[in-house]
Design a protein around this motif. Structure first.
Motif, PDB file in Angstrom:
ATOM      1  N   PHE A   8      31.902  39.935  36.449  1.00  0.00           N
ATOM      2  CA  PHE A   8      30.962  39.074  37.170  1.00  0.00           C
ATOM      3  C   PHE A   8      30.285  39.776  38.342  1.00  0.00           C
ATOM      4  O   PHE A   8      29.361  39.218  38.941  1.00  0.00           O
ATOM      5  N   ALA A   9      30.752  40.978  38.684  1.00  0.00           N
ATOM      6  CA  ALA A   9      30.157  41.742  39.784  1.00  0.00           C
ATOM      7  C   ALA A   9      30.513  43.203  39.570  1.00  0.00           C
ATOM      8  O   ALA A   9      31.442  43.512  38.820  1.00  0.00           O
ATOM      9  N   PRO A  10      29.799  44.134  40.214  1.00  0.00           N
ATOM     10  CA  PRO A  10      30.128  45.550  40.038  1.00  0.00           C
ATOM     11  C   PRO A  10      31.602  45.845  40.322  1.00  0.00           C
ATOM     12  O   PRO A  10      32.086  45.664  41.436  1.00  0.00           O
ATOM     13  N   GLY A  11      32.327  46.272  39.285  1.00  0.00           N
ATOM     14  CA  GLY A  11      33.736  46.607  39.422  1.00  0.00           C
ATOM     15  C   GLY A  11      34.689  45.441  39.257  1.00  0.00           C
ATOM     16  O   GLY A  11      35.874  45.649  38.984  1.00  0.00           O
ATOM     17  N   TRP A  12      34.240  44.204  39.404  1.00  0.00           N
ATOM     18  CA  TRP A  12      35.118  43.037  39.387  1.00  0.00           C
ATOM     19  C   TRP A  12      35.014  42.285  38.052  1.00  0.00           C
ATOM     20  O   TRP A  12      33.926  42.098  37.517  1.00  0.00           O
TER      21      TRP A  12
ATOM     22  N   ASN B 239      40.703  41.476  38.036  1.00  0.00           N
ATOM     23  CA  ASN B 239      40.829  42.929  38.026  1.00  0.00           C
ATOM     24  C   ASN B 239      39.722  43.585  38.835  1.00  0.00           C
ATOM     25  O   ASN B 239      38.597  43.073  38.915  1.00  0.00           O
ATOM     26  N   TYR B 240      40.057  44.746  39.413  1.00  0.00           N
ATOM     27  CA  TYR B 240      39.042  45.610  40.014  1.00  0.00           C
ATOM     28  C   TYR B 240      39.095  46.960  39.313  1.00  0.00           C
ATOM     29  O   TYR B 240      40.153  47.597  39.243  1.00  0.00           O
TER      30      TYR B 240
ATOM     31  N   ILE C 211      43.103  47.780  38.478  1.00  0.00           N
ATOM     32  CA  ILE C 211      44.294  47.159  39.035  1.00  0.00           C
ATOM     33  C   ILE C 211      43.955  45.708  39.317  1.00  0.00           C
ATOM     34  O   ILE C 211      42.797  45.384  39.622  1.00  0.00           O
ATOM     35  N   GLY C 212      44.961  44.820  39.195  1.00  0.00           N
ATOM     36  CA  GLY C 212      44.639  43.414  39.377  1.00  0.00           C
ATOM     37  C   GLY C 212      45.855  42.546  39.597  1.00  0.00           C
ATOM     38  O   GLY C 212      47.004  43.018  39.641  1.00  0.00           O
ATOM     39  N   VAL C 213      45.608  41.262  39.750  1.00  0.00           N
ATOM     40  CA  VAL C 213      46.642  40.245  39.940  1.00  0.00           C
ATOM     41  C   VAL C 213      46.485  39.183  38.862  1.00  0.00           C
ATOM     42  O   VAL C 213      45.417  39.032  38.257  1.00  0.00           O
ATOM     43  N   ASN C 214      47.573  38.457  38.621  1.00  0.00           N
ATOM     44  CA  ASN C 214      47.526  37.371  37.651  1.00  0.00           C
ATOM     45  C   ASN C 214      48.483  36.261  38.077  1.00  0.00           C
ATOM     46  O   ASN C 214      49.420  36.481  38.840  1.00  0.00           O
TER      47      ASN C 214
ATOM     48  N   GLN D 204      48.941  43.820  37.414  1.00  0.00           N
ATOM     49  CA  GLN D 204      48.791  44.726  36.278  1.00  0.00           C
ATOM     50  C   GLN D 204      47.975  45.941  36.703  1.00  0.00           C
ATOM     51  O   GLN D 204      47.184  45.878  37.657  1.00  0.00           O
ATOM     52  N   ILE D 205      48.221  47.045  36.000  1.00  0.00           N
ATOM     53  CA  ILE D 205      47.465  48.273  36.211  1.00  0.00           C
ATOM     54  C   ILE D 205      47.243  48.909  34.854  1.00  0.00           C
ATOM     55  O   ILE D 205      48.112  48.839  33.974  1.00  0.00           O
ATOM     56  N   GLY D 206      46.064  49.491  34.656  1.00  0.00           N
ATOM     57  CA  GLY D 206      45.791  50.044  33.336  1.00  0.00           C
ATOM     58  C   GLY D 206      44.575  50.940  33.333  1.00  0.00           C
ATOM     59  O   GLY D 206      43.937  51.197  34.372  1.00  0.00           O
ATOM     60  N   TYR D 207      44.264  51.420  32.137  1.00  0.00           N
ATOM     61  CA  TYR D 207      43.086  52.269  31.935  1.00  0.00           C
ATOM     62  C   TYR D 207      42.432  51.860  30.627  1.00  0.00           C
ATOM     63  O   TYR D 207      43.115  51.636  29.608  1.00  0.00           O
ATOM     64  N   ARG D 208      41.097  51.770  30.644  1.00  0.00           N
ATOM     65  CA  ARG D 208      40.326  51.468  29.433  1.00  0.00           C
ATOM     66  C   ARG D 208      39.268  52.533  29.220  1.00  0.00           C
ATOM     67  O   ARG D 208      38.771  53.118  30.183  1.00  0.00           O
ATOM     68  N   TRP D 209      38.929  52.766  27.954  1.00  0.00           N
ATOM     69  CA  TRP D 209      37.788  53.625  27.647  1.00  0.00           C
ATOM     70  C   TRP D 209      36.972  52.972  26.538  1.00  0.00           C
ATOM     71  O   TRP D 209      37.512  52.349  25.631  1.00  0.00           O
ATOM     72  N   GLN D 210      35.642  53.102  26.649  1.00  0.00           N
ATOM     73  CA  GLN D 210      34.714  52.416  25.752  1.00  0.00           C
ATOM     74  C   GLN D 210      33.974  53.411  24.882  1.00  0.00           C
ATOM     75  O   GLN D 210      33.505  54.451  25.359  1.00  0.00           O
TER      76      GLN D 210
END
Length: 248
Positions: A190-194, A237-238, A48-51, A85-91
């Motif tokens: 740039f940081a864990p989760g961020w 994003n977080y 989830i994040g802001v823009n 924004q809100i979303g889901y990613r998979w690698q």
């Protein structure tokens, strides 16, 4: 006497050999060092994040029947935007796939003098937009380059004002317009989760006929309006879940 000398010599020899033997027994066998483990960022998870940023909506107006038919000109409606924004990613390996929904408030405003009806000014304002997209990208550890595409929707207002006085001549109902979007983004964890990034999007909105009514409620104009939008936003994003995975 000879027996004493022999015993003494034997004890001396045994004393000389014993320390070396003890040292040999105490020596530790060689063991190979374990392989090094590299920490690699994993983009998988909900986020989830802001823009916020800038946008420009270009509108072209063409008067249609039952009124005088012809082009009225175009204008850019520019301004700022902020949203989330809100979303889901998979690698999978280096490839990253995702789904995202984004909603923004906007203040894109612009106008032009009508080429067909001198004395009148056509104005447009985009007040909000939404994007519903799929993503595909490639990650180099904490750096992600991605492309996106899907559906877009805008909330617009259109006005016709007097060029001489600025007074309202006619207005449309609030217009919700659907279309498509494509975009590209670059994101850095740039940081864990961020993670932070920058994104460009282009919106292809469908042509539609907009009816204009006077303040008294009379139909006074109809225009076929073509619109597209360009957006540049900075994102933060977080991501929920573990930030790294161990790989040999």
């Amino acid at each position: 006497m000879k027996k004493v000398l022999l015993v003494t010599a034997s004890l001396i020899a045994l004393a000389a050999v014993t320390p070396a033997s003890a040292a040999d027994l105490a020596a530790r066998p060689y063991t190979k060092a374990p392989p090094m483990v590299a920490a690699v960022y994993d983009w998988t998870g909900f986020y989830i994040g802001v823009n916020g940023g800038w946008g420009s909506s270009r509108s072209s107006w063409n008067s249609v029947a039952p009124f005088l038919v012809g082009g009225e000109g175009s204008h850019d409606a520019d301004g700022g935007t902020v949203g989330g924004q809100i979303g889901y990613r998979w690698q999978s390996g280096g490839w990253v796939f995702g789904l995202e929904a984004q909603g923004n408030w906007a203040d894109f405003k612009g106008s032009n003098n009508s080429l067909l009806f001198p004395g009148f000014v056509n104005t447009s304002k985009t007040e909000a937009f939404g994007l519903f997209t799929g993503q595909i990208g490639y990650a180099w550890n904490t750096t992600l380059l991605y492309f996106k595409g899907g559906a877009a929707v805008t909330s617009d207002k259109h006005r016709i004002n007097s060029a001489a006085t600025g007074a309202l001549f006619a207005s449309s109902n609030d217009d919700t317009n659907w279309g498509g979007t494509v975009g590209v983004g670059l994101e850095w964890a740039f940081a864990p989760g961020w993670s932070a990034g920058v994104e460009y999007d282009h919106l292809f909105m469908q042509d539609r006929t907009v009816n204009f009514t006077s303040p008294a409620g009379a139909l006074v104009a109809s225009d076929r309006i073509n619109q597209d939008v360009d957006l540049v936003t900075v994102r933060l994003n977080y991501k929920f879940g573990g930030p790294v995975v161990a790989r040999y």
